[in-house]
Design a protein around this motif. Structure first.
Motif, mmCIF file in Angstrom:
data_model
loop_
_atom_site.group_PDB
_atom_site.id
_atom_site.type_symbol
_atom_site.label_atom_id
_atom_site.label_comp_id
_atom_site.label_asym_id
_atom_site.label_seq_id
_atom_site.Cartn_x
_atom_site.Cartn_y
_atom_site.Cartn_z
ATOM 1 N N GLN A 71 4.359 -3.928 -5.946
ATOM 2 C CA GLN A 71 2.971 -3.608 -6.338
ATOM 3 C C GLN A 71 2.260 -4.796 -7.192
ATOM 4 O O GLN A 71 1.196 -4.819 -7.213
ATOM 5 C CB GLN A 71 2.997 -2.205 -7.229
ATOM 6 N N GLU A 105 2.635 1.723 -3.371
ATOM 7 C CA GLU A 105 1.563 2.452 -4.301
ATOM 8 C C GLU A 105 1.264 3.873 -4.113
ATOM 9 O O GLU A 105 1.188 4.774 -4.963
ATOM 10 C CB GLU A 105 0.281 1.612 -4.231
ATOM 11 N N THR A 106 1.047 4.202 -2.838
ATOM 12 C CA THR A 106 0.977 5.776 -2.586
ATOM 13 C C THR A 106 2.135 6.492 -2.783
ATOM 14 O O THR A 106 1.895 7.621 -3.518
ATOM 15 C CB THR A 106 0.481 5.813 -1.117
ATOM 16 N N GLN A 149 0.802 -1.326 0.198
ATOM 17 C CA GLN A 149 -0.169 0.059 -0.060
ATOM 18 C C GLN A 149 0.777 1.153 -0.003
ATOM 19 O O GLN A 149 0.608 2.332 -0.765
ATOM 20 C CB GLN A 149 -0.937 -0.032 1.052
ATOM 21 N N GLU A 150 1.945 1.337 0.975
ATOM 22 C CA GLU A 150 2.824 2.515 1.017
ATOM 23 C C GLU A 150 3.509 2.727 -0.144
ATOM 24 O O GLU A 150 3.805 3.682 -1.063
ATOM 25 C CB GLU A 150 3.743 2.296 1.946
ATOM 26 N N ALA A 191 2.641 7.355 -6.430
ATOM 27 C CA ALA A 191 1.848 8.054 -7.151
ATOM 28 C C ALA A 191 2.273 9.566 -7.423
ATOM 29 O O ALA A 191 1.784 10.480 -8.139
ATOM 30 C CB ALA A 191 0.698 8.150 -6.531
#
Length: 345
Positions: free
Chosen positions: A245, A137-138, A134-135, A141
């Motif tokens: 990811q 992907e964040t 999750q981190e 971005a």
């Protein structure tokens, strides 16, 4: 024909193109190196003075939530800062510098102050893997971020400043040195063969079965042929995925199981909480496609002969080439002999 177990020889690190000197005959010499007393590992489940425990206040006054699994926040003492202005310095091409922008985060693996990865349940480790993904992907971005380094320093001798088990994520605006080396090696191989370097390397290691420690549906953990540290290992995904990811739920669950088994074997070697620096290497972000990149995770532990005898990189190793005495095959055999049931410290 080289006798790996007796004769000095050099081995090539496929991921960097650099060599390491292996001197197996030196392991027979009497040891009079540094030995240190171990501090007793008697941490409580909760420490009211720990800035990572649930509900406690950190250095900047922020209060941690009463988290139940893993927890992430921006490092209060970040090595990289998001608001760093762009700047360069160059004096006659001899004094050269430029600004570096980034985001540094801390991940507390568990609300328990006393649990390291090998002592956690697989489901709890899977929650850490989920948070890593999750981190990633964040952070990816942010178009200005070019690389995301996920890592853990375990143990005070590896520079860990807080005994509460945790890791870090540094995302930065340029590629680190080691990533540039591995990118070049993997790209050259992929362009020549149409397959990732680690895809073919893992296939060969599985065929030989001399340095394999863990082998499950989606991952292998092995001692690299070119390992520099005494019990250095590497986890590699069987599927050529470029970053965390891309992992499926099944792959993430298998990664959690692999992490638990490998780190448990580490702890069981010397019946101690085995220190190491570990980190993932994966493709850069926001720089186009990287089919040559194959996700892997390095483990660099310093212990050599006991819970208190460490391997130091000194002298020849600092000035010339990394060197080791016990062979990677001997280290792999030691790891394979360890139980996957964690010792009771």
């Amino acid at each position: 024909m080289l006798d790996f177990a007796e004769q000095p020889h050099k081995r090539k690190n496929l991921l960097t193109g650099e060599y390491i000197l292996v001197s197996p005959h030196r392991s027979k010499r009497p040891w009079q190196g540094q030995v240190e007393d171990l501090a007793p590992d008697n941490r409580p489940e909760y420490d009211p003075k720990c800035y990572l425990c649930p509900g406690n206040s950190r250095a900047d006054g922020t209060q941690n939530p009463p988290y139940k699994d893993s927890f992430v926040f921006v490092n209060d003492f970040s090595a990289l800062l998001e608001d760093t202005p762009t700047g360069q310095f160059n004096e006659e091409n001899l004094l050269v510098a430029e600004s570096e922008r980034g985001i540094c985060k801390v991940i507390s693996f568990s609300p328990r102050h006393d649990l390291t990865l090998p002592e956690m349940e697989v489901d709890a480790i899977k929650a850490v893997v989920d948070l890593w993904q999750q981190e990633f992907e964040t952070l990816a971005a942010n178009e200005w971020i070019k690389y995301i380094q996920i890592f853990e320093n375990k143990g005070s001798i590896m520079g860990c400043s807080n005994p509460h088990p945790h890791g870090q994520i540094w995302a930065e605006s340029s590629l680190p040195v080691e990533i540039e080396k591995e990118s070049a090696q993997q790209k050259t191989y992929f362009e020549q063969h149409g397959r990732t370097l680690l895809q073919d390397y893992v296939a060969l290691e599985l065929k030989k079965n001399e340095r394999i420690i863990v082998d499950n549906a989606h991952f292998v953990a092995l001692v690299p042929f070119w390992a520099a540290w005494p019990y250095e290992t590497m986890i590699v995904s069987k599927r050529p995925v470029s970053t965390i990811q891309g992992f499926t739920e099944e792959e993430k669950a298998d990664l959690a199981r692999t992490l638990k088994e490998l780190t448990t074997r580490y702890d069981n070697i010397f019946k101690t909480s085995f220190p190491y620096s570990a980190g993932m290497h994966q493709a850069p972000v926001n720089t186009g496609e990287h089919p040559e990149w194959h996700w892997h995770m390095h483990f660099y532990p310093p212990l050599l002969r006991s819970a208190t005898v460490k391997k130091f990189m000194v002298g020849y190793e600092m000035l010339a080439t990394p060197q080791r005495d016990i062979t990677p095959e001997q280290a792999a055999n030691t790891l394979k002999q360890q139980s996957t049931i964690h010792y009771k410290g």
